[in-house]
Scaffold this motif. Structure first.
Motif, PDB file in Angstrom:
ATOM      1  N   LYS A  50      -9.744   9.179  15.902  1.00 25.63           N
ATOM      2  CA  LYS A  50      -8.672   8.852  14.713  1.00 25.63           C
ATOM      3  C   LYS A  50      -9.341   8.552  13.453  1.00 25.63           C
ATOM      4  CE  LYS A  50      -8.799   3.640  14.417  1.00 25.63           C
ATOM      5  NZ  LYS A  50      -9.113   3.645  12.915  1.00 25.63           N
ATOM      6  N   PRO A  51      -8.671   8.895  12.422  1.00 27.36           N
ATOM      7  CA  PRO A  51      -9.276   9.119  10.952  1.00 27.36           C
ATOM      8  C   PRO A  51      -9.017   7.636  10.350  1.00 27.36           C
ATOM      9  CG  PRO A  51      -6.849  10.158  11.100  1.00 27.36           C
ATOM     10  CD  PRO A  51      -7.302   9.940  12.387  1.00 27.36           C
ATOM     11  N   PRO A  52     -10.033   7.251   9.239  1.00 26.98           N
ATOM     12  CA  PRO A  52      -9.760   5.793   8.853  1.00 26.98           C
ATOM     13  C   PRO A  52      -8.645   5.586   8.206  1.00 26.98           C
ATOM     14  CG  PRO A  52     -11.151   7.556   7.552  1.00 26.98           C
ATOM     15  CD  PRO A  52     -10.842   8.228   8.787  1.00 26.98           C
ATOM     16  N   ASN A  53      -8.502   4.430   8.068  1.00 22.91           N
ATOM     17  CA  ASN A  53      -7.222   3.581   7.722  1.00 22.91           C
ATOM     18  C   ASN A  53      -5.792   4.315   8.383  1.00 22.91           C
ATOM     19  OD1 ASN A  53      -8.534   2.270   5.547  1.00 22.91           O
ATOM     20  ND2 ASN A  53      -8.081   3.973   4.016  1.00 22.91           N
ATOM     21  N   LEU A  90       0.733   7.485  15.624  1.00 22.17           N
ATOM     22  CA  LEU A  90       0.217   7.181  14.329  1.00 22.17           C
ATOM     23  C   LEU A  90       0.658   6.166  13.551  1.00 22.17           C
ATOM     24  CD1 LEU A  90      -2.674   8.666  13.639  1.00 22.17           C
ATOM     25  CD2 LEU A  90      -1.525  10.059  12.127  1.00 22.17           C
ATOM     26  N   VAL A  91      -0.100   5.360  12.996  1.00 19.13           N
ATOM     27  CA  VAL A  91       0.216   4.253  12.367  1.00 19.13           C
ATOM     28  C   VAL A  91      -0.311   4.209  10.845  1.00 19.13           C
ATOM     29  CG1 VAL A  91       0.985   1.973  11.879  1.00 19.13           C
ATOM     30  CG2 VAL A  91       1.094   2.890  14.205  1.00 19.13           C
ATOM     31  N   PRO A  92       0.128   4.744   9.823  1.00 21.82           N
ATOM     32  CA  PRO A  92      -0.779   4.604   8.722  1.00 21.82           C
ATOM     33  C   PRO A  92      -1.183   3.046   8.075  1.00 21.82           C
ATOM     34  CG  PRO A  92       1.469   5.195   7.971  1.00 21.82           C
ATOM     35  CD  PRO A  92       1.410   5.258   9.806  1.00 21.82           C
ATOM     36  N   PHE A  93      -2.180   3.055   7.319  1.00 21.20           N
ATOM     37  CA  PHE A  93      -2.329   1.725   6.658  1.00 21.20           C
ATOM     38  C   PHE A  93      -2.892   0.424   7.677  1.00 21.20           C
ATOM     39  CE2 PHE A  93       1.298   3.364   4.417  1.00 21.20           C
ATOM     40  CZ  PHE A  93       0.711   4.071   3.481  1.00 21.20           C
ATOM     41  N   SER A  94      -3.555   1.173   8.764  1.00 21.99           N
ATOM     42  CA  SER A  94      -3.957   0.172   9.945  1.00 21.99           C
ATOM     43  C   SER A  94      -5.236   0.759  10.304  1.00 21.99           C
ATOM     44  CB  SER A  94      -2.856   0.047  10.730  1.00 21.99           C
ATOM     45  OG  SER A  94      -3.355  -0.706  12.051  1.00 21.99           O
ATOM     46  N   THR A 100       0.791  -1.259   0.015  1.00 23.15           N
ATOM     47  CA  THR A 100      -0.057   0.230  -0.192  1.00 23.15           C
ATOM     48  C   THR A 100       0.967   1.365  -0.009  1.00 23.15           C
ATOM     49  OG1 THR A 100      -1.523  -1.157   1.240  1.00 23.15           O
ATOM     50  CG2 THR A 100      -1.875   1.159   1.169  1.00 23.15           C
ATOM     51  N   LEU A 101       1.873   1.181   0.657  1.00 25.20           N
ATOM     52  CA  LEU A 101       2.892   2.242   0.833  1.00 25.20           C
ATOM     53  C   LEU A 101       3.345   2.760  -0.718  1.00 25.20           C
ATOM     54  CD1 LEU A 101       4.439   4.297   2.320  1.00 25.20           C
ATOM     55  CD2 LEU A 101       5.990   2.816   2.854  1.00 25.20           C
ATOM     56  N   ILE A 102       3.873   1.397  -1.275  1.00 27.12           N
ATOM     57  CA  ILE A 102       4.333   1.366  -2.535  1.00 27.12           C
ATOM     58  C   ILE A 102       3.397   2.290  -3.660  1.00 27.12           C
ATOM     59  CG2 ILE A 102       5.183   0.265  -4.661  1.00 27.12           C
ATOM     60  CD1 ILE A 102       6.313  -1.703  -2.628  1.00 27.12           C
ATOM     61  N   LYS A 103       2.047   1.771  -3.568  1.00 27.50           N
ATOM     62  CA  LYS A 103       1.069   2.269  -4.289  1.00 27.50           C
ATOM     63  C   LYS A 103       0.927   3.720  -3.891  1.00 27.50           C
ATOM     64  CE  LYS A 103      -3.321   1.229  -3.567  1.00 27.50           C
ATOM     65  NZ  LYS A 103      -4.620   0.490  -3.452  1.00 27.50           N
ATOM     66  N   LEU A 104       0.878   4.212  -2.809  1.00 26.48           N
ATOM     67  CA  LEU A 104       0.709   5.499  -2.433  1.00 26.48           C
ATOM     68  C   LEU A 104       1.640   6.446  -2.956  1.00 26.48           C
ATOM     69  CD1 LEU A 104      -0.945   7.627  -0.537  1.00 26.48           C
ATOM     70  CD2 LEU A 104       0.864   7.159   1.089  1.00 26.48           C
ATOM     71  N   LEU A 124      -5.987   9.251   4.310  1.00 21.70           N
ATOM     72  CA  LEU A 124      -5.946   7.958   3.603  1.00 21.70           C
ATOM     73  C   LEU A 124      -7.420   7.418   3.374  1.00 21.70           C
ATOM     74  CD1 LEU A 124      -2.920   6.340   5.490  1.00 21.70           C
ATOM     75  CD2 LEU A 124      -3.000   7.330   3.325  1.00 21.70           C
ATOM     76  N   SER A 125      -8.543   8.234   3.441  1.00 18.15           N
ATOM     77  CA  SER A 125      -9.866   7.870   3.581  1.00 18.15           C
ATOM     78  C   SER A 125     -10.207   7.196   2.020  1.00 18.15           C
ATOM     79  CB  SER A 125     -10.952   8.835   3.835  1.00 18.15           C
ATOM     80  OG  SER A 125     -10.677   9.806   2.933  1.00 18.15           O
ATOM     81  N   THR A 126      -9.580   7.559   1.081  1.00 19.59           N
ATOM     82  CA  THR A 126     -10.155   7.007  -0.457  1.00 19.59           C
ATOM     83  C   THR A 126      -9.413   5.873  -0.854  1.00 19.59           C
ATOM     84  OG1 THR A 126      -8.903   8.796  -1.323  1.00 19.59           O
ATOM     85  CG2 THR A 126     -11.111   9.299  -1.008  1.00 19.59           C
ATOM     86  N   ILE A 127      -8.163   5.584  -0.256  1.00 20.87           N
ATOM     87  CA  ILE A 127      -7.266   4.463  -0.727  1.00 20.87           C
ATOM     88  C   ILE A 127      -7.654   3.217  -0.238  1.00 20.87           C
ATOM     89  CG2 ILE A 127      -5.646   4.786   1.151  1.00 20.87           C
ATOM     90  CD1 ILE A 127      -3.428   4.517  -0.982  1.00 20.87           C
ATOM     91  N   ASN A 128      -7.541   2.118  -1.054  1.00 21.31           N
ATOM     92  CA  ASN A 128      -7.766   0.870  -0.923  1.00 21.31           C
ATOM     93  C   ASN A 128      -6.742   0.234  -0.219  1.00 21.31           C
ATOM     94  OD1 ASN A 128     -10.646   1.242  -1.419  1.00 21.31           O
ATOM     95  ND2 ASN A 128     -10.063   0.827  -3.843  1.00 21.31           N
ATOM     96  N   LEU A 129      -6.689  -0.389   0.856  1.00 18.63           N
ATOM     97  CA  LEU A 129      -5.525  -1.004   1.167  1.00 18.63           C
ATOM     98  C   LEU A 129      -5.233  -2.488   0.695  1.00 18.63           C
ATOM     99  CD1 LEU A 129      -5.938  -0.493   5.252  1.00 18.63           C
ATOM    100  CD2 LEU A 129      -4.849   1.074   3.636  1.00 18.63           C
ATOM    101  N   GLU A 130      -3.902  -2.588   0.384  1.00 19.87           N
ATOM    102  CA  GLU A 130      -3.617  -3.895  -0.403  1.00 19.87           C
ATOM    103  C   GLU A 130      -3.537  -4.977   0.740  1.00 19.87           C
ATOM    104  OE1 GLU A 130      -2.912  -4.244  -3.428  1.00 19.87           O
ATOM    105  OE2 GLU A 130      -3.657  -2.078  -3.732  1.00 19.87           O
TER     106      GLU A 130
END
Length: 517
Positions: free
Chosen positions: A182-185, A152-156, A80-84, A98-104
């Protein structure tokens, strides 16, 4: 327990931060000017080489040696980090968070790095270990941004809580608060210092970290490979963020800029503690004034003396550190030998825990305590050592004494070990092996004094010398200083400087500027 922070800033050596507990030095941290590759910094790395045999990659982050990134440090959401990263670089990522990104899907824990990364790929990476000795930095692609109360930990989506918070009621309360903020994702790790804190404090901390994430994505879009994208706070603020509690009584700082920055930072995170920040204005060096300099000199040598007469011998090798406990001049007859060994070992355990923090010794540490024959004493010593190391913020593991009486410790190493040379050059020969006649020292001082007063016409001067020389100049009813008063008609101020060698001396004018001779 009363805690104090003494911060010494000099143009040459940067910022040195001393943490005192009940007036005893327990931690010493240095921050060099233009300190890059600090733990927590995020860089845009370029993959230079894939090493299938190591299941790792070497990454260019601008350091003289390529940094090391192991498969296990990629993090489960590295894809997901590579895609972002690709989306941000090509301008297609429009979301601030990160509300619109789809997690891998999470990567396989036992997978191969060659399946995830490829040569010349761009990947944001975080410094996990600073460059040490001949090695470059150690990296992680499992990004996180630390705040005072939370991380804060992104993609989780996970909310985890420090194990040091024991109360189930408090754990549930904190988890409910954070899940509602906390915000989504984004995942959140709730730190120990958040115990008892209210919604407003936690929300402000999370919003500050979200702002940092937004700054990261904006900078990532224009960042070049090996550029720093997001920097960790300076060392002073990092230490305050991690350890500041109501136990702190004073924070003394000798630099006006750092003083204002520190006061402003504390006002933001803990306004009631702003009053403890003090600006140091005295002429005496700040570390000498608070007794830190003497403690540094006595604590960083190969041999460390203990109050009861015992001592430690600390040796360093490439692979590990070895600490030998010696009873010294403590004597014991046959009847109390076991008790004496036990008391010396407890005294040594307390000092060893302090030394590990003070020198920031990492890796493997082997301690050779004095032999004890009674199993209950060995067990009590082991528990006492664990208790002494309870305040150590570095991750560590302590093994019980082996059958040879050795205690083994592994301690997290994330930056180079603090190493201060406590030996000094010979004060009379300056390391050359040859000395000038000491009988002419006073002649040299008086010759320069005569030149300054009569040729340069200085009116108000101070002579800085070693404490022994100061005592000699001032001793007696008709002292050397009194003789100068009769001879030159001027009272010469004489000041001792403990860091000078025996034959060193300097003159200052009334503005406290050194008079060049």
């Amino acid at each position: 327990m009363v805690k104090e922070l003494i911060i010494d800033s000099t143009p040459d050596s940067g910022v040195t931060i001393a943490l005192l507990q009940d007036k005893q030095l327990v931690e010493l941290n240095t921050e060099q000017v233009n300190n890059n590759y600090a733990v927590g910094d995020i860089y845009l790395g370029r993959i230079k080489k894939i090493m299938p045999g190591l299941n790792a990659a070497f990454v260019d982050v601008g350091y003289s040696k390529d940094a090391f990134l192991h498969y296990l440090d990629l993090g489960p959401q590295v894809e997901t980090l590579i895609k972002l990263t690709k989306m941000v670089k090509n301008g297609s990522f429009k979301d601030k968070l990160l509300s619109t990104i789809n997690l891998e899907k999470d990567i396989n824990k036992s997978g191969k790095i060659s399946e995830i990364l490829s040569r010349n790929m761009l990947l944001p990476v975080q410094i996990a270990k600073e460059p040490i000795s001949t090695k470059g930095p150690r990296l992680s692609a499992d990004l996180s941004i630390a705040g005072r109360f939370v991380v804060l930990v992104p993609f989780s989506e996970a909310v985890s809580i420090s194990k040091k918070i024991k109360s189930n009621t408090e754990r549930n309360r904190l988890k409910r608060i954070v899940e509602g903020i906390k915000p989504p994702n984004f995942g959140v790790i709730i730190r120990t210092v958040s115990e008892g804190k209210g919604v407003a404090e936690l929300e402000k901390d999370i919003l500050d970290l979200v702002d940092k994430w937004e700054k990261f994505t904006r900078r990532l879009q224009v960042a070049e490979p090996s550029n720093k994208v997001l920097g960790e706070m300076d060392r002073t603020s990092t230490i305050l963020r991690d350890i500041l509690t109501d136990e702190f009584s004073h924070i003394h700082i000798n630099d006006p800029l750092i003083f204002e920055e520190t006061r402003s930072y504390i006002q933001g995170i803990s306004p009631d503690l702003e009053k403890i920040v003090k600006f140091y204005k005295h002429k005496e060096p700040i570390f000498e004034h608070f007794g830190v300099e003497k403690q540094i000199k006595s604590a960083f040598g190969k041999t460390v003396n203990l109050p009861g007469g015992a001592y430690l011998v600390i040796e360093h090798t490439e692979a590990l550190h070895v600490i030998d406990v010696n009873s010294g001049n403590r004597t014991a007859n046959k009847e109390n030998q076991e008790e004496n060994a036990f008391l010396v070992n407890k005294e040594a355990a307390k000092e060893i825990a302090r030394q590990l923090r003070l020198r920031d010794m990492g890796g493997i540490v082997v301690i050779d305590f004095i032999d004890m024959h009674k199993a209950p004493n060995r067990k009590e010593l082991f528990e006492f050592l664990k208790e002494c190391m309870r305040d150590d913020r570095a991750k560590h593991t302590i093994l019980p004494p082996s059958k040879f009486g050795l205690v083994q410790i592994t301690r997290q190493r994330v930056r180079p070990e603090m190493n201060i040379i406590t030996s000094e050059k010979c004060p009379t020969c300056d390391g050359t092996g040859e000395i000038r006649a000491s009988i002419v020292l006073m002649d040299d001082i008086e010759s320069n004094l005569n030149y300054i007063l009569n040729e340069q016409n200085e009116k108000d001067i101070t002579l800085n010398v070693h404490p022994y020389i100061e005592a000699y100049i001032k001793k007696g009813l008709i002292s050397q200083r009194m003789k100068w008063l009769f001879k030159y008609g001027k009272w010469i101020k004489v000041k001792s400087v403990a860091s000078y060698n025996l034959t060193e001396f300097h003159f200052q004018n009334k503005k406290e500027e050194e008079i060049k001779l």
